[in-house]
Design an enzyme around this catalytic site. Structure first.
Site, PDB file in Angstrom:
ATOM      1  N   ALA A 260       0.859  -1.176   0.000  1.00  0.00           N
ATOM      2  CA  ALA A 260       0.000   0.000   0.000  1.00  0.00           C
ATOM      3  C   ALA A 260       0.900   1.232   0.000  1.00  0.00           C
ATOM      4  O   ALA A 260       2.116   1.127   0.177  1.00  0.00           O
ATOM      5  CB  ALA A 260      -0.934   0.007   1.208  1.00  0.00           C
ATOM      6  N   MET A 261       0.278   2.407  -0.199  1.00  0.00           N
ATOM      7  CA  MET A 261       1.018   3.663  -0.189  1.00  0.00           C
ATOM      8  C   MET A 261       0.204   4.709   0.554  1.00  0.00           C
ATOM      9  O   MET A 261      -0.986   4.885   0.303  1.00  0.00           O
ATOM     10  CB  MET A 261       1.296   4.125  -1.624  1.00  0.00           C
ATOM     11  CG  MET A 261       2.001   5.468  -1.713  1.00  0.00           C
ATOM     12  SD  MET A 261       3.673   5.422  -0.999  1.00  0.00           S
ATOM     13  CE  MET A 261       3.988   7.173  -0.789  1.00  0.00           C
ATOM     14  N   ASN A 263      -0.525   7.815   0.657  1.00  0.00           N
ATOM     15  CA  ASN A 263      -0.911   9.129   0.156  1.00  0.00           C
ATOM     16  C   ASN A 263      -1.948   9.753   1.098  1.00  0.00           C
ATOM     17  O   ASN A 263      -2.969   9.144   1.386  1.00  0.00           O
ATOM     18  CB  ASN A 263      -1.534   9.006  -1.233  1.00  0.00           C
ATOM     19  CG  ASN A 263      -0.737   8.100  -2.145  1.00  0.00           C
ATOM     20  OD1 ASN A 263       0.426   8.333  -2.410  1.00  0.00           O
ATOM     21  ND2 ASN A 263      -1.388   7.054  -2.625  1.00  0.00           N
ATOM     22  N   HIS A 293      -1.339   0.385   9.496  1.00  0.00           N
ATOM     23  CA  HIS A 293      -0.008   0.889   9.138  1.00  0.00           C
ATOM     24  C   HIS A 293      -0.128   2.170   8.321  1.00  0.00           C
ATOM     25  O   HIS A 293       0.515   3.183   8.615  1.00  0.00           O
ATOM     26  CB  HIS A 293       0.721  -0.212   8.357  1.00  0.00           C
ATOM     27  CG  HIS A 293       2.046   0.169   7.785  1.00  0.00           C
ATOM     28  ND1 HIS A 293       3.226  -0.437   8.158  1.00  0.00           N
ATOM     29  CD2 HIS A 293       2.408   1.063   6.819  1.00  0.00           C
ATOM     30  CE1 HIS A 293       4.227   0.076   7.482  1.00  0.00           C
ATOM     31  NE2 HIS A 293       3.751   0.998   6.654  1.00  0.00           N
ATOM     32  N   GLU A 294      -0.949   2.121   7.264  1.00  0.00           N
ATOM     33  CA  GLU A 294      -1.037   3.281   6.378  1.00  0.00           C
ATOM     34  C   GLU A 294      -1.689   4.463   7.092  1.00  0.00           C
ATOM     35  O   GLU A 294      -1.306   5.617   6.851  1.00  0.00           O
ATOM     36  CB  GLU A 294      -1.819   2.925   5.112  1.00  0.00           C
ATOM     37  CG  GLU A 294      -1.214   1.788   4.295  1.00  0.00           C
ATOM     38  CD  GLU A 294       0.242   2.001   3.939  1.00  0.00           C
ATOM     39  OE1 GLU A 294       0.656   3.158   3.709  1.00  0.00           O
ATOM     40  OE2 GLU A 294       0.989   1.005   3.884  1.00  0.00           O
ATOM     41  N   HIS A 297       0.733   6.455   9.054  1.00  0.00           N
ATOM     42  CA  HIS A 297       1.526   7.358   8.220  1.00  0.00           C
ATOM     43  C   HIS A 297       0.893   8.743   8.082  1.00  0.00           C
ATOM     44  O   HIS A 297       1.596   9.705   7.741  1.00  0.00           O
ATOM     45  CB  HIS A 297       1.673   6.777   6.810  1.00  0.00           C
ATOM     46  CG  HIS A 297       2.814   5.833   6.645  1.00  0.00           C
ATOM     47  ND1 HIS A 297       4.106   6.155   6.980  1.00  0.00           N
ATOM     48  CD2 HIS A 297       2.867   4.580   6.104  1.00  0.00           C
ATOM     49  CE1 HIS A 297       4.903   5.130   6.676  1.00  0.00           C
ATOM     50  NE2 HIS A 297       4.173   4.167   6.158  1.00  0.00           N
ATOM     51  N   GLU A 316       8.656   4.328   8.066  1.00  0.00           N
ATOM     52  CA  GLU A 316       8.228   2.931   7.957  1.00  0.00           C
ATOM     53  C   GLU A 316       8.291   2.170   9.283  1.00  0.00           C
ATOM     54  O   GLU A 316       7.404   1.375   9.588  1.00  0.00           O
ATOM     55  CB  GLU A 316       9.038   2.214   6.883  1.00  0.00           C
ATOM     56  CG  GLU A 316       8.864   2.802   5.488  1.00  0.00           C
ATOM     57  CD  GLU A 316       7.419   2.871   5.039  1.00  0.00           C
ATOM     58  OE1 GLU A 316       6.559   2.175   5.612  1.00  0.00           O
ATOM     59  OE2 GLU A 316       7.136   3.631   4.099  1.00  0.00           O
TER      60      GLU A 316
END
Length: 831
Positions: A260-261, A263, A293-294, A297, A316
């Site tokens: 995943a990312m 953004n 997790h994402e 961020h 990370e």
């Protein structure tokens, strides 16, 4: 055109001292055809002094550039750098009009047409140097700016972006301006999405996928959104800074390279997380962890962003640690730390014992190409393990106080390791700087070796440390249950420091049957049991009451095999004895994966492989028999999958395929059907006609990948030649099609057939990686590498490639890791 230049740390620092970037206004036109799209960018910025600098862009065609209304020479573009000469002090406007090329490699603006219904989707992955593939930018993380995006798309598409999007008519979509974010975090996802929308705490939430996956997303929508809400609320309990963006969308996108990312406001996930076939509860737990997790961020990475790529771990490691912790605290899943121990930490331990290891916080990341190499088991798993150890040592209250200080000091800005440690130090009297030096600036894995001495009435544990880091560990002390002799019961757990502050004190009682250092897996270190405890573990591992303790012991056995201290056959025997009694899904999956992928495929001599496969199929058959009551569908599914992959004879699995079911269940869904067909292809028990028929039955994107994997696995010279051509000479093949073909190509059963390709691999891989870029370079080193060829001549061939053929950095790093694993396999065989 000259080759693309990577950005160096010195260049980034100089440009950051020169420029303040205020706002990007970006207009994208996605209606211009299948190959390219339009990109117009207005950048408003201030120069602090007169100087020369450059802006990055990787166009198919650079149509025009103006600076403060004056045209610049488009022919001055050098690779990906457009020089800005004689820039004067003060405010400026730079306009760049370009035609950009869609990607098939998951980089930049990736374009995908769904074979199920013919619908097309595009999405961005802007990480590191890839925003330049979409629009012009001063592309470095510490030049944050506000972004305003307008996107023209086909009429029936929906456009998603970092901020709330509005359709203004005629296919035009306008996204709300973002707060100040880094260039690599800008995101767009466009297509005829199937969406499920809701609202939570006044914010719009949405989940999105391809239309062909709509029934599968709908089936899991409440689980996904429920986890999202629970994590969101948990982070607001921990963090004083509220969620910093205007919405929270999660888009499950096709052919995505990462998990995943992050953004801001638009997290993109690989759409394998929209399950169209049966999965285990541990796989659902993994999806929950990635969601957590994402979301972490959004604060650590998006609100506060690294200043340069040497602090990747700040993004990370923190998200990895918080993802596992929050999944355990806020969702129904109870086993995240067991899965972390058996899967993620093993990834970190392996990476940290290779020549390519690096500190969690390296000091010498000279450029963006070097930075890309550090997205590995060290930045994720080891860094998260270090943070877990830090919380154990510091206490969660002080840890969170330091984190919240960090957010307050650097919100919408950038920070370094020194900033992070200073924030933590403000919340505690402990010497956090010394801890950081010991844990974050060093490399390698410490080993804790237990020695137990006993006299009547008392015993003593000494823990010898091979390494340099301080550790705070929990020791588990176990006795045999006098009733059955196999079950182990916990006598006590106690905490101790390594190295100890004083000589260990004797503990009352008889000598324990099993002493487990790092019992709750709170530190990052290999563990060696004392002789009596090792014997107890080998005989009674399934009788240890706690899954996390069993994970620590299994990891110890795994490390002993890799270090040549335990025979691979003994590990297999231990698995055969204890896995049929194991109830934890992550442990069963992890042990079987190591037994199959490392021991059977690499660590045993080829003549021993049939015996290993027989042991694995017998073990899986035992688990299948044990789960006939239907009470353990996850265990049964894992056993069925591994039985298929280890089958040395086609009869049983061919019968399953013909009948459409495993006797007693499960019925074969698409994943299991393709898995069986791939194994039948390896064994020479199917053909192209059967593969084509299965593809007609399942024409989805996953089906296309399954067919590519099966065709590459056929034991036929023509099939291998076609697969090789697809991988190394067809630059139109997508990243996922490449990976599927590579997964099918090399098979231990076909070693003689594919041996002529081993030498060709190095020649063709170097050329392909240079031609197609980092994503394909990594896939080439990871999936297309001849892992099964454990031979000294192969090792020499690969080492010569590194010495003489100058592979691009992404391929060089991946090959170096593969060759080190190959050398380790040779050592294990010799031992």
């Amino acid at each position: 055109m000259a080759c693309m230049s990577v950005l160096t740390r010195d260049e980034a620092q100089n440009r950051a001292q020169l420029l303040d970037v205020h706002r990007y206004t970006v207009e994208l036109d996605l209606t211009t055809g299948d190959e390219t799209f339009g990109s117009r960018t207005l950048i408003r910025f201030t120069a602090r002094t007169d100087a020369d600098t450059f802006v990055e862009v990787k166009p198919h065609e650079l149509r025009s550039v103006t600076l403060d209304g004056e045209p610049l020479d488009t022919g001055s573009l050098d690779g990906n750098r457009l020089p800005l000469k004689n820039l004067t002090e003060g405010e400026h406007e730079l306009r760049v009009d370009a035609v950009m090329r869609y990607s098939r490699t998951g980089e930049g603006m990736h374009r995908f047409t769904d074979p199920t219904d013919g619908e097309t989707y595009v999405y961005t992955q802007m990480f590191l140097d890839d925003v330049q593939r979409v629009f012009a930018a001063f592309d470095q993380p510490d030049l944050k700016a506000v972004f305003e995006l307008t996107v023209k798309a086909p009429e029936h598409w929906t456009v998603l972006a970092n901020g709330i999007t509005e359709h203004t008519g005629d296919g035009l979509w306008r996204a709300a301006a973002t707060p100040r974010i880094s260039t690599y975090l800008v995101a767009v996802a466009a297509g005829p999405w199937h969406s499920v929308r809701t609202e939570h705490r006044g914010l719009p939430f949405g989940i999105h996928c391809r239309r062909s996956l709509a029934p599968h997303l709908d089936a899991d929508a409440e689980e996904i959104l429920g986890i999202t809400r629970a994590c969101f609320d948990r982070y607001h309990e921990k963090f004083t800074e509220p969620y910093p963006f205007d919405s929270y969308d999660q888009a499950f996108v096709p052919e995505f390279n990462a998990g995943a990312m992050e953004n801001p406001g638009l997290v993109t996930f690989r759409d394998e997380f929209v399950y169209r076939s049966a999965v285990t509860d541990t796989e659902r737990q993994t999806r929950a962890m990635v969601i957590a997790h994402e979301m972490a961020h959004m604060w650590f990475g998006d609100l506060v962003t690294l200043k340069w790529w040497d602090d990747i771990w700040l993004n990370e490691s923190f998200a990895e640690y918080m993802g596992y912790r929050t999944t355990a605290e806020a969702t129904r899943f109870t086993g995240p730390w067991t899965e972390f121990g058996v899967t993620r930490k093993a990834w970190g331990y392996d990476a940290d014992q290779r020549p390519t290891t690096h500190p969690v916080a390296p000091e010498a990341v000279h450029d963006t190409a070097s930075a890309l190499l550090n997205f590995d088991g060290i930045s994720y798993a080891k860094g998260a393990s270090a943070l877990r150890q830090l919380v154990t040592w510091l206490g969660e209250e002080d840890f969170l106080a330091g984190i919240n200080t960090h957010f307050a000091r650097h919100r919408f800005g950038n920070a370094t390791l020194a900033d992070f440690i200073d924030s933590l130090a403000s919340a505690t009297d402990r010497d956090v700087h010394a801890w950081a030096d010991a844990w974050l600036r060093t490399t390698g894995v410490d080993t804790l070796t237990a020695a137990v001495d006993a006299v009547p009435g008392r015993w003593t544990l000494a823990l010898d440390r091979d390494g340099s880091r301080p550790h705070r560990v929990t020791v588990g002390v176990y006795d045999r249950d006098l009733g059955d002799g196999r079950t182990l019961v916990l006598r006590e757990r106690y905490e101790t420091d390594v190295p100890p502050a004083a000589e260990p004190e004797p503990r009352p009682g008889t000598r324990p049957a099993l002493v487990v250092p790092n019992d709750l897996d709170l530190t990052y270190a290999k563990v060696r049991l004392d002789e009596t405890s090792l014997e107890t573990a080998l005989r009674g591992l399934s009788g240890i009451p706690d899954a996390l303790t069993r994970a620590v012991v299994w990891n110890s056995l795994r490390d002993m095999v890799r270090d040549g201290e335990l025979a691979p056959s003994d590990y297999l025997a231990t698995a055969s004895a204890h896995l049929p009694e194991e109830t934890d899904l992550a442990l069963v999956q992890g042990v079987l994966a190591f037994a199959a992928g490392h021991i059977a495929d690499r660590y045993l001599e080829p003549k021993e492989r049939p015996t290993a496969l027989s042991a694995l199929t017998s073990l899986c058959r035992d688990v299948i028999r044990r789960t006939e009551d239907g009470d353990h569908p996850g265990l049964r599914l894992i056993a069925v999958r591994h039985f298929i992959s280890a089958a040395a004879h086609p009869d049983t699995i061919a019968a399953w395929l013909a009948e459409g079911t495993v006797p007693g269940g499960p019925e074969l869904d698409p994943e299991l059907r393709w898995r069986i067909l791939a194994r039948l292809a390896v064994l020479g028990a199917t053909d192209e006609a059967a593969i084509a028929a299965e593809l007609e039955r399942d024409p989805s994107a996953t089906g296309q990948e399954g067919a590519a994997r099966c065709r590459a696995a056929l034991p036929d010279e023509d099939a291998k030649a076609r697969a090789w051509e697809t991988m190394f000479h067809s630059d139109e093949v997508s990243n996922y099609q490449f990976t599927a073909t590579a997964q099918g190509f090399w098979q231990p059963e076909q070693a003689d057939l594919v041996r002529p390709y081993v030498a060709r691999y190095y020649q063709d891989a170097v050329k392909l990686a240079a031609r197609r870029g980092p994503a394909i370079a990594v896939a080439t080193g990871r999936w297309a590498f001849p892992v099964h060829e454990v031979d000294p001549d192969h090792l020499e061939l690969g080492e010569r490639c590194l010495r003489e053929h100058d592979p691009v950095p992404a391929l060089r790093r991946t090959l170096a890791d593969q060759l080190d694993d190959l050398a380790r396999a040779l050592r294990v065989r010799q031992a």
